[in-house]
Design a protein around this motif. Structure first.
Motif, PDB file in Angstrom:
ATOM      1  N   VAL A   9     -23.551  -5.617   5.552  1.00 18.77           N
ATOM      2  CA  VAL A   9     -24.146  -4.976   6.724  1.00 18.77           C
ATOM      3  C   VAL A   9     -25.428  -4.280   6.280  1.00 18.77           C
ATOM      4  O   VAL A   9     -25.432  -3.559   5.280  1.00 18.77           O
ATOM      5  N   SER A  10     -26.519  -4.488   7.020  1.00 22.33           N
ATOM      6  CA  SER A  10     -27.780  -3.818   6.728  1.00 22.33           C
ATOM      7  C   SER A  10     -28.373  -3.335   8.042  1.00 22.33           C
ATOM      8  O   SER A  10     -28.792  -4.127   8.881  1.00 22.33           O
ATOM      9  N   THR A  11     -28.384  -2.006   8.230  1.00 25.43           N
ATOM     10  CA  THR A  11     -28.795  -1.433   9.518  1.00 25.43           C
ATOM     11  C   THR A  11     -30.040  -0.555   9.426  1.00 25.43           C
ATOM     12  O   THR A  11     -30.392   0.105  10.397  1.00 25.43           O
ATOM     13  N   ASP A  12     -30.710  -0.562   8.275  1.00 26.06           N
ATOM     14  CA  ASP A  12     -31.877   0.290   8.091  1.00 26.06           C
ATOM     15  C   ASP A  12     -33.109  -0.403   8.667  1.00 26.06           C
ATOM     16  O   ASP A  12     -33.731  -1.251   8.021  1.00 26.06           O
ATOM     17  N   THR A  13     -33.490  -0.030   9.899  1.00 24.37           N
ATOM     18  CA  THR A  13     -34.620  -0.689  10.544  1.00 24.37           C
ATOM     19  C   THR A  13     -35.971  -0.192  10.036  1.00 24.37           C
ATOM     20  O   THR A  13     -37.010  -0.718  10.437  1.00 24.37           O
ATOM     21  N   VAL A  14     -35.969   0.825   9.179  1.00 22.76           N
ATOM     22  CA  VAL A  14     -37.203   1.206   8.502  1.00 22.76           C
ATOM     23  C   VAL A  14     -37.462   0.245   7.346  1.00 22.76           C
ATOM     24  O   VAL A  14     -38.583  -0.222   7.127  1.00 22.76           O
ATOM     25  N   LEU A  15     -36.405  -0.098   6.626  1.00 27.41           N
ATOM     26  CA  LEU A  15     -36.539  -1.024   5.503  1.00 27.41           C
ATOM     27  C   LEU A  15     -36.609  -2.477   5.970  1.00 27.41           C
ATOM     28  O   LEU A  15     -37.378  -3.277   5.437  1.00 27.41           O
ATOM     29  N   ASN A  16     -35.814  -2.817   6.974  1.00 28.70           N
ATOM     30  CA  ASN A  16     -35.768  -4.197   7.477  1.00 28.70           C
ATOM     31  C   ASN A  16     -36.887  -4.414   8.481  1.00 28.70           C
ATOM     32  O   ASN A  16     -36.680  -4.405   9.685  1.00 28.70           O
ATOM     33  N   ARG A  17     -38.072  -4.626   7.980  1.00 26.33           N
ATOM     34  CA  ARG A  17     -39.202  -4.819   8.873  1.00 26.33           C
ATOM     35  C   ARG A  17     -39.975  -6.048   8.420  1.00 26.33           C
ATOM     36  O   ARG A  17     -40.037  -6.362   7.230  1.00 26.33           O
ATOM     37  N   VAL A  18     -40.572  -6.739   9.384  1.00 26.81           N
ATOM     38  CA  VAL A  18     -41.229  -8.010   9.101  1.00 26.81           C
ATOM     39  C   VAL A  18     -42.547  -8.080   9.858  1.00 26.81           C
ATOM     40  O   VAL A  18     -42.631  -7.692  11.022  1.00 26.81           O
ATOM     41  N   SER A  19     -43.578  -8.571   9.205  1.00 28.80           N
ATOM     42  CA  SER A  19     -44.796  -8.984   9.901  1.00 28.80           C
ATOM     43  C   SER A  19     -45.062 -10.422   9.485  1.00 28.80           C
ATOM     44  O   SER A  19     -45.081 -10.732   8.293  1.00 28.80           O
ATOM     45  N   ASN A  20     -45.230 -11.295  10.466  1.00 29.41           N
ATOM     46  CA  ASN A  20     -45.367 -12.711  10.166  1.00 29.41           C
ATOM     47  C   ASN A  20     -46.004 -13.413  11.351  1.00 29.41           C
ATOM     48  O   ASN A  20     -46.029 -12.878  12.459  1.00 29.41           O
ATOM     49  N   TYR A  21     -46.502 -14.608  11.121  1.00 30.86           N
ATOM     50  CA  TYR A  21     -46.975 -15.439  12.224  1.00 30.86           C
ATOM     51  C   TYR A  21     -45.808 -16.264  12.743  1.00 30.86           C
ATOM     52  O   TYR A  21     -44.963 -16.728  11.966  1.00 30.86           O
ATOM     53  N   VAL A  22     -45.766 -16.452  14.055  1.00 33.31           N
ATOM     54  CA  VAL A  22     -44.635 -17.137  14.682  1.00 33.31           C
ATOM     55  C   VAL A  22     -44.416 -18.513  14.063  1.00 33.31           C
ATOM     56  O   VAL A  22     -43.282 -18.938  13.840  1.00 33.31           O
ATOM     57  N   GLY A  23     -45.498 -19.214  13.764  1.00 31.75           N
ATOM     58  CA  GLY A  23     -45.371 -20.576  13.261  1.00 31.75           C
ATOM     59  C   GLY A  23     -45.186 -20.693  11.766  1.00 31.75           C
ATOM     60  O   GLY A  23     -45.083 -21.808  11.238  1.00 31.75           O
ATOM     61  N   VAL A  24     -45.124 -19.562  11.052  1.00 29.75           N
ATOM     62  CA  VAL A  24     -44.962 -19.590   9.594  1.00 29.75           C
ATOM     63  C   VAL A  24     -43.521 -19.248   9.240  1.00 29.75           C
ATOM     64  O   VAL A  24     -43.019 -18.186   9.589  1.00 29.75           O
ATOM     65  N   THR A  25     -42.849 -20.162   8.572  1.00 30.53           N
ATOM     66  CA  THR A  25     -41.457 -19.944   8.191  1.00 30.53           C
ATOM     67  C   THR A  25     -41.391 -19.037   6.973  1.00 30.53           C
ATOM     68  O   THR A  25     -42.029 -19.289   5.955  1.00 30.53           O
ATOM     69  N   SER A  26     -40.608 -17.972   7.075  1.00 32.43           N
ATOM     70  CA  SER A  26     -40.456 -17.040   5.972  1.00 32.43           C
ATOM     71  C   SER A  26     -39.688 -17.686   4.827  1.00 32.43           C
ATOM     72  O   SER A  26     -38.812 -18.527   5.035  1.00 32.43           O
TER      73      SER A  26
END
Length: 302
Positions: free
Chosen positions: A86-103
């Protein structure tokens, strides 16, 4: 020769049949485990494509429907269906990405679900992603072993898609969340987006200017994780040689002054990974990192 060709064809057909059987078994396993999970937790979910289930908690309301060239910024919580991770830390779990780019580190099904079902910014969606669209048979284990998701494990995500279109706006949200989460006080925000707290303005007579040479000691942390990655003293050097956040923030001080700086990525190391060690291949500052510095100016020359 005919016997060899027949034997080869037989092996090929058997391999194809085995792969198809394995694929069907994985899909069936994912479907059954997800349906059992939904039933056991009394969830109301819609079935989407590729075995994904979703629930729109808050419809996306801002802008046009997302396209592959749109940059998106979101936070999330995630857990395995068995509840062991379980990972609920929304400060740590953050993402910036382009919609068409697969992480390379996040499931394909996560970004697919955001684009397909949430569609617009400023919304919240819950996605149950089958293992086939997550980390597959191999699972995923982070280098520090904090994240350890076994193979064939489906995932339950809740995603908060922010109404921002650039990195600074997103960094600002993260800094504010960090301040609130850690009960920090006394910070001011400059027009550039720098957050700073003057701990001691300094008792020396020499003020710091953009043209000054400064001698400093500092502690450097990655803001989102709180990890200390460097603590050291630096010999006298021109202020102009340092990152933009320092160039701005240290000018609030005189010699002997101390300041804490929460620096958005654009005023720190930007979108490229950076190294703070002599081995420049050791990229201990990830791309788009917000930095947390304690800086003490021990001497100033003007």
């Amino acid at each position: 020769m005919k016997q060899f060709a027949f034997a080869f064809l037989s092996v090929l057909v058997l391999a194809m049949f085995s792969c198809k059987k394995d694929y069907e078994n994985i899909v069936s396993f994912d479907t059954q485990s997800i349906q059992n999970y939904i039933s056991a937790n009394n969830l109301t979910m819609s079935q989407g494509d590729s075995g994904i289930y979703y629930q729109i908690i808050k419809p996306g309301t801002t802008g046009n429907s997302l396209t592959d060239t749109d940059q998106i910024f979101y936070a999330f919580t995630v857990k395995t269906l068995d509840g062991k991770f379980v990972s609920t830390d929304t400060v740590l779990n953050r993402v910036s990405n382009y919609v068409g780019v697969t992480s390379t580190t996040l499931p394909y099904g996560l970004q697919f679900g955001i684009k397909k079902y949430l569609q617009k910014r400023n919304g919240v969606i819950r996605l149950i992603i089958p293992s086939k669209q997550a980390y597959g048979v191999n699972g995923y284990k982070s280098s520090d072993a904090v994240i350890n998701i076994p193979g064939n494990e489906s995932l339950d995500y809740t995603v908060y898609l922010y109404n921002v279109k650039n990195q600074l706006a997103y960094d600002t949200i993260q800094i504010r969340n960090y301040i609130k989460k850690n009960n920090l006080t006394g910070f001011a925000k400059s027009p550039s987006g720098l957050y700073y707290k003057i701990v001691d303005p300094g008792s020396g007579v020499d003020a710091v200017y953009s043209t000054s040479t400064v001698t400093i000691t500092y502690t450097k942390r990655l803001l989102l994780s709180g990890t200390v990655i460097e603590s050291k003293s630096l010999d006298a050097a021109a202020l102009s040689t340092y990152i933009s956040g320092w160039q701005e923030g240290l000018q609030y001080l005189n010699s002997g002054g101390k300041i804490r700086l929460l620096i958005p990525s654009g005023l720190a190391y930007g979108s490229a990974a950076a190294s703070t060690t002599p081995d420049t291949r050791n990229y201990n500052v990830p791309p788009n990192s917000i930095m947390d510095f304690d800086v003490n100016v021990t001497a100033v020359t003007n």
